[in-house]
Every structure is written in C-alpha cells, then in structure tokens.
Design an enzyme around this catalytic site. Structure first.
Site, PDB file in Angstrom:
ATOM      1  N   ASN A 169     -14.832  -0.046   3.417  1.00 34.18           N
ATOM      2  CA  ASN A 169     -14.997   0.187   4.846  1.00 34.18           C
ATOM      3  C   ASN A 169     -14.596   1.628   5.126  1.00 34.18           C
ATOM      4  O   ASN A 169     -13.534   2.075   4.690  1.00 34.18           O
ATOM      5  CB  ASN A 169     -14.116  -0.785   5.637  1.00 34.18           C
ATOM      6  CG  ASN A 169     -14.524  -2.228   5.424  1.00 34.18           C
ATOM      7  OD1 ASN A 169     -15.705  -2.525   5.289  1.00 34.18           O
ATOM      8  ND2 ASN A 169     -13.556  -3.132   5.370  1.00 34.18           N
TER       9      ASN A 169
ATOM     10  N   HIS B  12      -9.453   2.843   0.035  1.00 38.55           N
ATOM     11  CA  HIS B  12      -9.202   1.651  -0.786  1.00 38.55           C
ATOM     12  C   HIS B  12     -10.520   0.949  -1.056  1.00 38.55           C
ATOM     13  O   HIS B  12     -11.420   0.958  -0.225  1.00 38.55           O
ATOM     14  CB  HIS B  12      -8.213   0.698  -0.113  1.00 38.55           C
ATOM     15  CG  HIS B  12      -8.524   0.397   1.316  1.00 38.55           C
ATOM     16  ND1 HIS B  12      -8.243   1.280   2.328  1.00 38.55           N
ATOM     17  CD2 HIS B  12      -9.110  -0.679   1.898  1.00 38.55           C
ATOM     18  CE1 HIS B  12      -8.630   0.756   3.483  1.00 38.55           C
ATOM     19  NE2 HIS B  12      -9.171  -0.419   3.254  1.00 38.55           N
TER      20      HIS B  12
ATOM     21  N   GLN C 285     -12.920   0.417   9.017  1.00 39.75           N
ATOM     22  CA  GLN C 285     -11.716   0.766   8.255  1.00 39.75           C
ATOM     23  C   GLN C 285     -10.492   0.680   9.163  1.00 39.75           C
ATOM     24  O   GLN C 285     -10.453   1.313  10.219  1.00 39.75           O
ATOM     25  CB  GLN C 285     -11.853   2.183   7.682  1.00 39.75           C
ATOM     26  CG  GLN C 285     -10.680   2.592   6.787  1.00 39.75           C
ATOM     27  CD  GLN C 285     -10.894   3.962   6.142  1.00 39.75           C
ATOM     28  OE1 GLN C 285     -11.850   4.672   6.447  1.00 39.75           O
ATOM     29  NE2 GLN C 285      -9.982   4.322   5.251  1.00 39.75           N
TER      30      GLN C 285
HETATM   31  P1  AMP Z   1      -9.806  -2.042   5.861  1.00 40.89           P
HETATM   32  O1  AMP Z   1      -9.952  -2.848   7.108  1.00 40.89           O
HETATM   33  O2  AMP Z   1     -11.024  -1.938   5.040  1.00 40.89           O
HETATM   34  O3  AMP Z   1      -9.162  -0.692   6.157  1.00 40.89           O
HETATM   35  O4  AMP Z   1      -8.812  -2.849   4.946  1.00 40.89           O
HETATM   36  C1  AMP Z   1      -7.432  -2.816   5.067  1.00 40.89           C
HETATM   37  C2  AMP Z   1      -6.905  -4.040   4.376  1.00 40.89           C
HETATM   38  O5  AMP Z   1      -5.532  -3.840   4.116  1.00 40.89           O
HETATM   39  C3  AMP Z   1      -7.010  -5.325   5.193  1.00 40.89           C
HETATM   40  O6  AMP Z   1      -7.797  -6.273   4.463  1.00 40.89           O
HETATM   41  C4  AMP Z   1      -5.562  -5.777   5.351  1.00 40.89           C
HETATM   42  O7  AMP Z   1      -5.425  -7.160   5.250  1.00 40.89           O
HETATM   43  C5  AMP Z   1      -4.883  -5.057   4.209  1.00 40.89           C
HETATM   44  N1  AMP Z   1      -3.481  -4.731   4.381  1.00 40.89           N
HETATM   45  C6  AMP Z   1      -2.914  -4.110   5.439  1.00 40.89           C
HETATM   46  N2  AMP Z   1      -1.592  -3.941   5.229  1.00 40.89           N
HETATM   47  C7  AMP Z   1      -1.334  -4.463   4.001  1.00 40.89           C
HETATM   48  C8  AMP Z   1      -0.159  -4.610   3.213  1.00 40.89           C
HETATM   49  N3  AMP Z   1       1.036  -4.162   3.642  1.00 40.89           N
HETATM   50  N4  AMP Z   1      -0.260  -5.219   2.007  1.00 40.89           N
HETATM   51  C9  AMP Z   1      -1.452  -5.682   1.579  1.00 40.89           C
HETATM   52  N5  AMP Z   1      -2.595  -5.567   2.267  1.00 40.89           N
HETATM   53  C10 AMP Z   1      -2.535  -4.982   3.465  1.00 40.89           C
END
Ligand code: AMP
Ligand code: ZN
Length: 115
Positions: free
Chosen positions: A88, A101, A95
């Site tokens: 994303n 990521h 995102q």
């Molecule tokens: P995006 O929306 O593509 O930016 O993805 C961010 C992802 O990070 C989401 O799927 C969240 O669930 C995940 N996320 C956010 N904070 C954490 C955390 N502390 N540990 C693990 N995953 C996380």
C-alpha cells in the site's frame, strides 16, 4: 528519537512477533492479521514508501524480493499454494504506516480486485 513505529520495532524499542531478521530487514507478524499468515517485511532503514526509493536502495529492494520473500514463503510453507504481496503506497494506496513494508499474505484464497 524517532516516532516511526516500524523504526521502533526495528530498533527493538517496541515488541513484535519477529519471524525473520538480518542486517537490513526485519519481518514480523501483523498486529491485525487479514489472512491466516500475515507478515510484514520491513527494511530497517526508514524509507517512507516504494515511491521514495532512491538509487542507493537498489540492493535493499533486490534483497527484499530476491532473498527474503522466497525464503519466508518457503519457511511459512506458502510456496506451493501461493500467496499475495501487497505494498500500500500513499493516501490512495491505503498506506497507514509511512515506513515502507511488504505485506506477505497467505493461507487462504485471495480475491480480486482489492477494495
Ligand atoms: P498499511 O496500512 O499498508 O500501511 O499497513 C500497516 C500495517 O501495519 C497494518 O496491517 C497494521 O495492522 C500493521 N501494524 C501497525 N502497527 C503494528 C505493530 N506495532 N506491530 C505489527 N503490525 C502493526
Ligand atoms: Zn521508520
């Protein structure tokens, strides 16, 4: 000190369920999994998104896709059934964490198109 949550995980300042780590990359389970397997592959270096990759990041980008993704897919037993990679990017891309990521999703049949 950084306020970036993925930088903090990479530095060991906040906990995560880490399943892989090397010199430049860390992978850990997503806090809010969207599939039976949902892992985030994250460069330790803070890069905002794939749109912010610089020429000097070529080795890092190749490392993620050539070395880490296939290794993790095999480790998680996803190679045969398949899996989905998602990056994303930015506001329209959905995102929510502004540190690059790769989502590695598997363990169920994915649908298309994405929402
Ligand atoms: P995006 O929306 O593509 O930016 O993805 C961010 C992802 O990070 C989401 O799927 C969240 O669930 C995940 N996320 C956010 N904070 C954490 C955390 N502390 N540990 C693990 N995953 C996380
Ligand atoms: Zn960061």
């Amino acid at each position: 000190m950084t306020s970036c949550v993925f930088c903090k995980i990479a530095q060991g300042d906040i906990p995560a369920q880490i399943i892989y780590e090397d010199e430049s990359v860390i992978a850990f389970k997503d806090l809010s999994p969207k599939a039976p397997v949902h892992v985030l592959i994250v460069p330790k270096k803070h890069v905002q998104s794939v749109a912010h990759f610089q020429v000097e990041d070529k080795e890092l980008a190749a490392h993620i896709f050539v070395d880490v993704v296939p290794k993790l897919a095999a480790q998680l037993k996803l190679t045969d059934a398949g899996f989905r990679l998602v990056m994303n990017t930015g506001s329209d891309g959905g995102q929510s964490v502004p540190h690059l990521h790769v989502h590695l999703l598997g363990g169920r049949k994915m649908t298309w198109p994405p929402g």
